[in-house]
Motif scaffolding. Structure first.
Motif, mmCIF file in Angstrom:
data_model
loop_
_atom_site.group_PDB
_atom_site.id
_atom_site.type_symbol
_atom_site.label_atom_id
_atom_site.label_comp_id
_atom_site.label_asym_id
_atom_site.label_seq_id
_atom_site.Cartn_x
_atom_site.Cartn_y
_atom_site.Cartn_z
ATOM 1 N N GLU A 133 0.692 -0.718 -0.324
ATOM 2 C CA GLU A 133 0.134 0.378 -0.089
ATOM 3 C C GLU A 133 0.681 1.555 -0.106
ATOM 4 N N ALA A 134 -0.037 2.682 0.217
ATOM 5 C CA ALA A 134 1.107 3.633 -0.037
ATOM 6 C C ALA A 134 0.684 4.389 1.166
ATOM 7 N N ALA A 135 1.749 4.852 1.579
ATOM 8 C CA ALA A 135 1.305 6.024 3.690
ATOM 9 C C ALA A 135 1.634 6.922 2.932
ATOM 10 N N LEU A 136 0.535 8.397 3.210
ATOM 11 C CA LEU A 136 1.783 9.046 3.528
ATOM 12 C C LEU A 136 1.524 9.574 5.327
ATOM 13 N N VAL A 137 2.534 10.386 5.274
ATOM 14 C CA VAL A 137 2.608 10.928 6.918
ATOM 15 C C VAL A 137 2.874 12.405 7.067
ATOM 16 N N GLN A 150 10.047 5.562 8.797
ATOM 17 C CA GLN A 150 10.437 4.184 8.206
ATOM 18 C C GLN A 150 9.852 3.620 8.668
ATOM 19 N N LEU A 151 8.805 3.284 10.279
ATOM 20 C CA LEU A 151 8.307 2.508 9.925
ATOM 21 C C LEU A 151 7.355 1.798 8.934
ATOM 22 N N ALA A 152 6.761 3.200 8.339
ATOM 23 C CA ALA A 152 6.108 2.567 7.231
ATOM 24 C C ALA A 152 6.215 1.837 6.433
ATOM 25 N N ARG A 153 7.477 2.006 6.084
ATOM 26 C CA ARG A 153 8.392 1.494 5.181
ATOM 27 C C ARG A 153 8.551 0.067 5.780
ATOM 28 N N ARG A 155 6.660 -1.936 7.672
ATOM 29 C CA ARG A 155 5.760 -2.396 7.240
ATOM 30 C C ARG A 155 5.406 -2.558 6.272
ATOM 31 N N GLY A 156 5.703 -2.850 5.595
ATOM 32 C CA GLY A 156 5.333 -3.068 3.893
ATOM 33 C C GLY A 156 4.684 -2.039 2.876
ATOM 34 N N ALA A 157 5.382 -0.479 3.173
ATOM 35 C CA ALA A 157 4.618 0.428 1.992
ATOM 36 C C ALA A 157 5.172 0.330 1.363
ATOM 37 N N ALA A 158 5.133 0.305 -0.131
ATOM 38 C CA ALA A 158 5.540 0.429 -1.514
ATOM 39 C C ALA A 158 5.925 1.269 -2.188
ATOM 40 N N ARG A 159 4.784 3.265 -1.656
ATOM 41 C CA ARG A 159 5.269 4.424 -1.128
ATOM 42 C C ARG A 159 5.396 5.174 -0.407
ATOM 43 N N VAL A 160 5.824 6.197 -0.097
ATOM 44 C CA VAL A 160 5.904 6.213 1.365
ATOM 45 C C VAL A 160 6.154 7.856 1.073
ATOM 46 N N ARG A 174 13.541 12.345 2.505
ATOM 47 C CA ARG A 174 13.928 11.577 1.490
ATOM 48 C C ARG A 174 14.940 10.932 2.278
ATOM 49 N N SER A 175 15.467 11.375 3.414
ATOM 50 C CA SER A 175 16.575 10.820 3.881
ATOM 51 C C SER A 175 16.328 9.510 4.353
ATOM 52 N N LEU A 176 15.132 9.127 4.985
ATOM 53 C CA LEU A 176 14.299 8.317 5.705
ATOM 54 C C LEU A 176 13.960 7.557 5.117
ATOM 55 N N GLY A 177 13.551 7.092 3.874
ATOM 56 C CA GLY A 177 12.893 6.718 2.654
ATOM 57 C C GLY A 177 12.105 6.910 2.423
ATOM 58 N N ALA A 178 11.402 8.321 2.734
ATOM 59 C CA ALA A 178 10.347 8.749 1.738
ATOM 60 C C ALA A 178 10.432 8.391 0.146
ATOM 61 N N ASP A 179 9.357 8.578 -0.471
ATOM 62 C CA ASP A 179 9.606 8.707 -1.637
ATOM 63 C C ASP A 179 9.201 10.048 -2.606
ATOM 64 N N THR A 180 8.237 10.580 -1.753
ATOM 65 C CA THR A 180 8.274 11.625 -2.472
ATOM 66 C C THR A 180 7.609 13.019 -0.459
ATOM 67 N N VAL A 181 8.414 14.039 -0.854
ATOM 68 C CA VAL A 181 7.728 15.247 -0.220
ATOM 69 C C VAL A 181 6.792 15.888 -0.484
ATOM 70 N N VAL A 182 5.889 16.297 -0.172
ATOM 71 C CA VAL A 182 4.833 17.689 -0.943
ATOM 72 C C VAL A 182 4.583 18.653 0.473
ATOM 73 N N ARG A 183 4.688 19.710 0.369
ATOM 74 C CA ARG A 183 3.719 21.304 1.364
ATOM 75 C C ARG A 183 2.221 21.256 1.683
ATOM 76 N N TYR A 184 2.362 21.434 2.712
ATOM 77 C CA TYR A 184 1.110 21.491 3.692
ATOM 78 C C TYR A 184 -0.212 22.299 2.658
ATOM 79 N N GLY A 185 0.441 23.576 1.704
ATOM 80 C CA GLY A 185 -0.078 24.510 0.505
ATOM 81 C C GLY A 185 -0.023 24.281 -0.251
#
Length: 305
Positions: A133-137, A150-153, A155-160, A174-185
């Motif tokens: 699954e894909a996760a957003l934090v 890191q824990l989402a990855r 636990r098997g997340a294909a995209r974080v 991104r250094s933690l393993g996130a594929d994409t980073v978005v901004r609140y706005g």
């Protein structure tokens, strides 16, 4: 000993000299080596009607035990959640809230990992993640959020996806393993995700729900409040799940302990890396709070008595 306190809502933090407390029944007296600074405590200082004891996560060596204590002895290193005065040279810790620190881990590691990691792991468990699954934090660079990424990855997340308040935090997330980073706005947060772990609340709930794919789950564990429109859930068969760690600690102690052991196992294997934004002296507690309030921290903020 030295202790940090304040006298009125939003008032300045200051050091005072007080006697070293005596442990009561079921309590440990701990010489504090590291104390975690959390957003809920910072918010209470600025919002609570009456001054509170500045407590929270701490780690250090047991120097005395109260009557009835059976699991710990003097000299043993422990970590746990202090409900009294924790911003201090010495603090009282309930035996039920304490756990041993492994020999190969430091006090700062323990404070950065255990309580924040328990919240992150608990929120993730509440989302019922499935492999692929894909996760957003949200608050992905925070003390809890950087572990949740890191824990989402793990636990098997294909995209974080990590959501942050400031694009300057993107490289860290991104250094933690996130594929994409978005901004609140940002207008839209990219491809839909299967679950969101939200530590912000408030006005961020609406875009967080919008980021969910049909059937997606949002886990809310923020003290920031907020409102979700029922129609937004209905049309996409989405759900919102509330998570509160105190309920697990009090009602499911066996699960709480299992999660704690999992965190130390992942840390020992190198699969989970707690990051400390800064270490502040007790007299600099106001600066530590400012780092949390400004949301400028990358990882955990820690006091070092």
């Amino acid at each position: 000993m030295r202790r940090v306190r304040y006298e009125s809502t939003g008032g300045p933090l200051f050091l005072e000299e007080v006697p070293v407390p005596e442990p009561g029944p079921g309590e440990l007296l701990v010489r504090c080596e590291a104390v975690g600074v959390t957003l809920p405590v910072v918010r209470k200082v600025t919002e609570a009607a009456e001054p509170i004891a500045l407590g929270g996560e701490l780690a250090g060596a047991v120097t005395a035990v109260g009557p009835g204590v059976t699991r710990f002895r003097t000299g043993q290193r422990v970590t746990g959640l202090c409900f009294g005065h924790g911003y201090a040279d010495y603090a009282l810790l309930r035996e039920a809230m304490a756990s041993p620190v492994p020999d190969d881990a430091g006090a700062v590691d323990a404070v950065a990992l255990v309580r924040s990691g328990l919240v992150a792991l608990g929120a993730l468990a509440a989302a019922r993640p499935e492999r692929g699954e894909a996760a957003l934090v949200t608050a992905a660079a925070s003390g809890v959020g950087h572990l949740a990424v890191q824990l989402a990855r793990v636990r098997g997340a294909a995209r974080v996806v990590g959501a942050v308040s400031d694009p300057a935090k993107a490289a860290f997330v991104r250094s933690l393993g996130a594929d994409t980073v978005v901004r609140y706005g940002d207008d839209g947060w990219g491809e839909p995700v299967d679950y969101v772990l939200d530590a912000v609340g408030g006005g961020l709930l609406t875009p967080a729900v919008a980021a969910l794919a049909p059937g997606g789950r949002l886990v809310a564990y923020s003290s920031g409040g907020g409102t979700v429109q029922a129609y937004d859930l209905l049309v996409g068969a989405k759900s919102v799940i509330g998570f509160h760690m105190a309920r697990i600690a009090r009602g499911r102690p066996e699960l709480y302990e299992r999660w704690r052991q999992e965190l130390w196992r992942l840390f020992g294997e190198g699969a989970l890396r707690p990051v400390v934004h800064g270490e502040f002296a007790l007299e600099d507690a106001a600066r530590a709070h400012a780092a949390i309030e400004s949301r400028s921290n990358l990882g955990k903020v820690v006091l070092r008595p």
